[in-house]
Design a protein around this motif. Structure first.
Motif, PDB file in Angstrom:
ATOM      1  N   ALA A 170       8.676  22.800  -5.989  1.00  0.00           N
ATOM      2  CA  ALA A 170       8.149  22.271  -7.145  1.00  0.00           C
ATOM      3  C   ALA A 170       9.389  21.251  -7.563  1.00  0.00           C
ATOM      4  CB  ALA A 170       7.645  23.101  -8.274  1.00  0.00           C
ATOM      5  N   GLY A 171      10.630  21.518  -6.998  1.00  0.00           N
ATOM      6  CA  GLY A 171      11.841  20.664  -7.388  1.00  0.00           C
ATOM      7  C   GLY A 171      12.598  21.135  -8.379  1.00  0.00           C
ATOM      8  N   PHE A 172      12.330  22.697  -8.516  1.00  0.00           N
ATOM      9  CA  PHE A 172      13.618  23.195  -9.495  1.00  0.00           C
ATOM     10  C   PHE A 172      14.477  23.838  -8.815  1.00  0.00           C
ATOM     11  CE2 PHE A 172       9.393  23.308 -11.915  1.00  0.00           C
ATOM     12  CZ  PHE A 172       9.449  22.712 -13.054  1.00  0.00           C
ATOM     13  N   GLY A 173      15.562  24.023  -9.406  1.00  0.00           N
ATOM     14  CA  GLY A 173      16.836  24.549  -8.739  1.00  0.00           C
ATOM     15  C   GLY A 173      16.866  26.161  -8.621  1.00  0.00           C
ATOM     16  N   THR A 174      17.753  26.922  -8.520  1.00  0.00           N
ATOM     17  CA  THR A 174      18.059  28.157  -8.715  1.00  0.00           C
ATOM     18  C   THR A 174      17.471  28.826  -9.764  1.00  0.00           C
ATOM     19  OG1 THR A 174      19.926  27.999  -7.135  1.00  0.00           O
ATOM     20  CG2 THR A 174      19.536  30.108  -8.195  1.00  0.00           C
ATOM     21  N   LEU A 175      16.654  29.804  -9.795  1.00  0.00           N
ATOM     22  CA  LEU A 175      15.794  30.606 -10.987  1.00  0.00           C
ATOM     23  C   LEU A 175      16.962  31.686 -11.633  1.00  0.00           C
ATOM     24  CD1 LEU A 175      12.390  31.350  -9.435  1.00  0.00           C
ATOM     25  CD2 LEU A 175      12.870  29.590 -11.028  1.00  0.00           C
ATOM     26  N   SER A 176      16.922  31.352 -12.783  1.00  0.00           N
ATOM     27  CA  SER A 176      17.727  32.610 -13.579  1.00  0.00           C
ATOM     28  C   SER A 176      16.543  33.872 -13.770  1.00  0.00           C
ATOM     29  CB  SER A 176      17.803  32.089 -15.135  1.00  0.00           C
ATOM     30  OG  SER A 176      16.598  31.774 -15.858  1.00  0.00           O
ATOM     31  N   ASP A 177      17.293  34.835 -14.272  1.00  0.00           N
ATOM     32  CA  ASP A 177      16.276  35.928 -14.190  1.00  0.00           C
ATOM     33  C   ASP A 177      15.118  35.524 -15.038  1.00  0.00           C
ATOM     34  OD1 ASP A 177      18.190  37.540 -12.933  1.00  0.00           O
ATOM     35  OD2 ASP A 177      19.024  38.555 -14.853  1.00  0.00           O
ATOM     36  N   ASP A 178      15.258  34.798 -16.251  1.00  0.00           N
ATOM     37  CA  ASP A 178      13.965  34.327 -17.061  1.00  0.00           C
ATOM     38  C   ASP A 178      13.201  33.528 -16.004  1.00  0.00           C
ATOM     39  OD1 ASP A 178      14.827  35.886 -19.068  1.00  0.00           O
ATOM     40  OD2 ASP A 178      15.608  34.275 -20.261  1.00  0.00           O
ATOM     41  N   GLY A 179      13.753  32.626 -15.414  1.00  0.00           N
ATOM     42  CA  GLY A 179      12.822  31.704 -14.510  1.00  0.00           C
ATOM     43  C   GLY A 179      12.074  32.499 -13.475  1.00  0.00           C
ATOM     44  N   ARG A 180      12.608  33.495 -12.980  1.00  0.00           N
ATOM     45  CA  ARG A 180      12.097  34.658 -11.912  1.00  0.00           C
ATOM     46  C   ARG A 180      11.049  35.094 -12.484  1.00  0.00           C
ATOM     47  NH1 ARG A 180      12.795  35.927  -7.158  1.00  0.00           N
ATOM     48  NH2 ARG A 180      15.022  35.908  -6.561  1.00  0.00           N
ATOM     49  N   VAL A 181      10.942  35.511 -13.788  1.00  0.00           N
ATOM     50  CA  VAL A 181       9.703  36.273 -14.508  1.00  0.00           C
ATOM     51  C   VAL A 181       8.720  35.113 -14.499  1.00  0.00           C
ATOM     52  CG1 VAL A 181       9.115  37.351 -16.635  1.00  0.00           C
ATOM     53  CG2 VAL A 181      11.234  38.018 -15.399  1.00  0.00           C
TER      54      VAL A 181
ATOM     55  N   LEU B 208       6.806  12.244 -16.085  1.00  0.00           N
ATOM     56  CA  LEU B 208       7.356  10.782 -16.895  1.00  0.00           C
ATOM     57  C   LEU B 208       8.357  10.884 -17.961  1.00  0.00           C
ATOM     58  CD1 LEU B 208       3.821   8.975 -16.571  1.00  0.00           C
ATOM     59  CD2 LEU B 208       5.673   8.442 -15.141  1.00  0.00           C
ATOM     60  N   THR B 209       8.298  12.151 -18.865  1.00  0.00           N
ATOM     61  CA  THR B 209       8.962  12.270 -19.764  1.00  0.00           C
ATOM     62  C   THR B 209      10.273  13.096 -19.565  1.00  0.00           C
ATOM     63  OG1 THR B 209       7.668  14.145 -20.773  1.00  0.00           O
ATOM     64  CG2 THR B 209       7.158  12.039 -21.554  1.00  0.00           C
ATOM     65  N   ASP B 210      10.407  13.132 -18.036  1.00  0.00           N
ATOM     66  CA  ASP B 210      11.744  13.636 -17.661  1.00  0.00           C
ATOM     67  C   ASP B 210      11.901  15.374 -18.012  1.00  0.00           C
ATOM     68  OD1 ASP B 210      12.599  11.734 -16.243  1.00  0.00           O
ATOM     69  OD2 ASP B 210      13.709  10.835 -17.695  1.00  0.00           O
ATOM     70  N   VAL B 211      10.594  16.132 -18.392  1.00  0.00           N
ATOM     71  CA  VAL B 211      10.844  17.519 -18.542  1.00  0.00           C
ATOM     72  C   VAL B 211      10.637  18.015 -17.379  1.00  0.00           C
ATOM     73  CG1 VAL B 211       9.574  19.396 -19.574  1.00  0.00           C
ATOM     74  CG2 VAL B 211       9.544  17.127 -21.008  1.00  0.00           C
ATOM     75  N   ALA B 212      10.102  17.623 -16.271  1.00  0.00           N
ATOM     76  CA  ALA B 212       9.942  18.292 -15.224  1.00  0.00           C
ATOM     77  C   ALA B 212      10.570  17.107 -13.896  1.00  0.00           C
ATOM     78  CB  ALA B 212       8.435  18.598 -14.867  1.00  0.00           C
ATOM     79  N   PRO B 213      10.962  17.779 -12.962  1.00  0.00           N
ATOM     80  CA  PRO B 213      11.248  17.037 -11.989  1.00  0.00           C
ATOM     81  C   PRO B 213      10.198  16.200 -11.065  1.00  0.00           C
ATOM     82  CG  PRO B 213      11.473  19.419 -10.993  1.00  0.00           C
ATOM     83  CD  PRO B 213      10.964  19.250 -12.330  1.00  0.00           C
ATOM     84  N   GLY B 214      10.738  15.012 -10.260  1.00  0.00           N
ATOM     85  CA  GLY B 214       9.750  14.097  -9.834  1.00  0.00           C
ATOM     86  C   GLY B 214       8.740  14.790  -8.797  1.00  0.00           C
ATOM     87  N   GLU B 215       9.393  15.880  -8.310  1.00  0.00           N
ATOM     88  CA  GLU B 215       8.642  16.689  -7.133  1.00  0.00           C
ATOM     89  C   GLU B 215       7.460  17.375  -7.639  1.00  0.00           C
ATOM     90  OE1 GLU B 215      12.816  16.962  -5.709  1.00  0.00           O
ATOM     91  OE2 GLU B 215      11.782  17.072  -7.638  1.00  0.00           O
ATOM     92  N   PHE B 216       7.516  17.764  -8.938  1.00  0.00           N
ATOM     93  CA  PHE B 216       6.193  18.202  -9.599  1.00  0.00           C
ATOM     94  C   PHE B 216       4.953  17.511  -9.661  1.00  0.00           C
ATOM     95  CE2 PHE B 216       4.529  20.450 -13.585  1.00  0.00           C
ATOM     96  CZ  PHE B 216       4.486  21.708 -12.966  1.00  0.00           C
ATOM     97  N   LEU B 217       5.305  16.110  -9.537  1.00  0.00           N
ATOM     98  CA  LEU B 217       4.208  15.150  -9.537  1.00  0.00           C
ATOM     99  C   LEU B 217       3.300  15.372  -8.324  1.00  0.00           C
ATOM    100  CD1 LEU B 217       3.250  12.660 -11.034  1.00  0.00           C
ATOM    101  CD2 LEU B 217       4.170  11.252  -9.302  1.00  0.00           C
ATOM    102  N   SER B 218       3.717  16.183  -7.343  1.00  0.00           N
ATOM    103  CA  SER B 218       2.897  16.730  -6.334  1.00  0.00           C
ATOM    104  C   SER B 218       1.696  17.461  -6.592  1.00  0.00           C
ATOM    105  CB  SER B 218       3.381  17.123  -5.007  1.00  0.00           C
ATOM    106  OG  SER B 218       4.116  18.420  -5.314  1.00  0.00           O
ATOM    107  N   VAL B 219       2.141  18.280  -7.689  1.00  0.00           N
ATOM    108  CA  VAL B 219       1.321  19.288  -8.348  1.00  0.00           C
ATOM    109  C   VAL B 219       0.191  18.606  -8.882  1.00  0.00           C
ATOM    110  CG1 VAL B 219       0.994  21.248  -9.699  1.00  0.00           C
ATOM    111  CG2 VAL B 219       3.016  21.101  -8.414  1.00  0.00           C
TER     112      VAL B 219
END
Length: 132
Positions: A38-49, A96-107
């Motif tokens: 989805a274009g996100f980087g390495t997950l933190s512990d919170d991100g993994r949850v 479009l508002t740069d909250v999520a990376p461009g790859e997220f557009l595929s979703v």
């Protein structure tokens, strides 16, 4: 209860259901794989949850779609069209508002394509003599 879909709309729901189940299982096994896709980087512990919880939701949703397919629950099919378009709108806005990376557009595009396919399937099925 039949296993294979009985209508064109049912097939579109089945495809989404199978993919949601698969993505859910993959995310439960490897949350980082889903996050990377989805274009996100390495997950933190919170991100993994969060990624794991989202994957469980995907698995559950996939099962709902497959049950709806098996029972030819047409009101559910109709219900998914506007809500998948809403999901497309929200996810596209996040990109479009740069909250999520461009790859997220595929979703977002997957959701729009699914909504259009199911809507078209419902339309075609309604014009057939015996849609189900």
């Amino acid at each position: 209860m039949r296993i294979l879909p009985r209508s064109l709309a049912g097939w579109t729901i089945a495809v989404f259901g199978v993919m949601a189940v698969l993505f859910g299982v993959i995310g439960l096994i490897s949350p980082q794989t889903v996050a990377t896709g989805a274009g996100f980087g390495t997950l933190s512990d919170d991100g993994r949850v969060f990624a794991t919880a989202s994957s469980m939701a995907s698995l559950n949703m996939g099962v709902y779609y497959l049950v709806a397919t098996a029972t030819e629950w047409r009101p559910f099919f109709r219900f998914t069209v506007p809500f998948r378009l809403l999901t497309f709108t929200v996810f596209t806005t996040l990109v479009l508002t740069d909250v999520a990376p461009g790859e997220f557009l595929s979703v977002a595009l997957w959701e729009a394509a699914g909504a259009i396919a199911t809507g078209a399937g419902l339309y075609v099925d309604a014009r057939r003599k015996d849609p189900a």
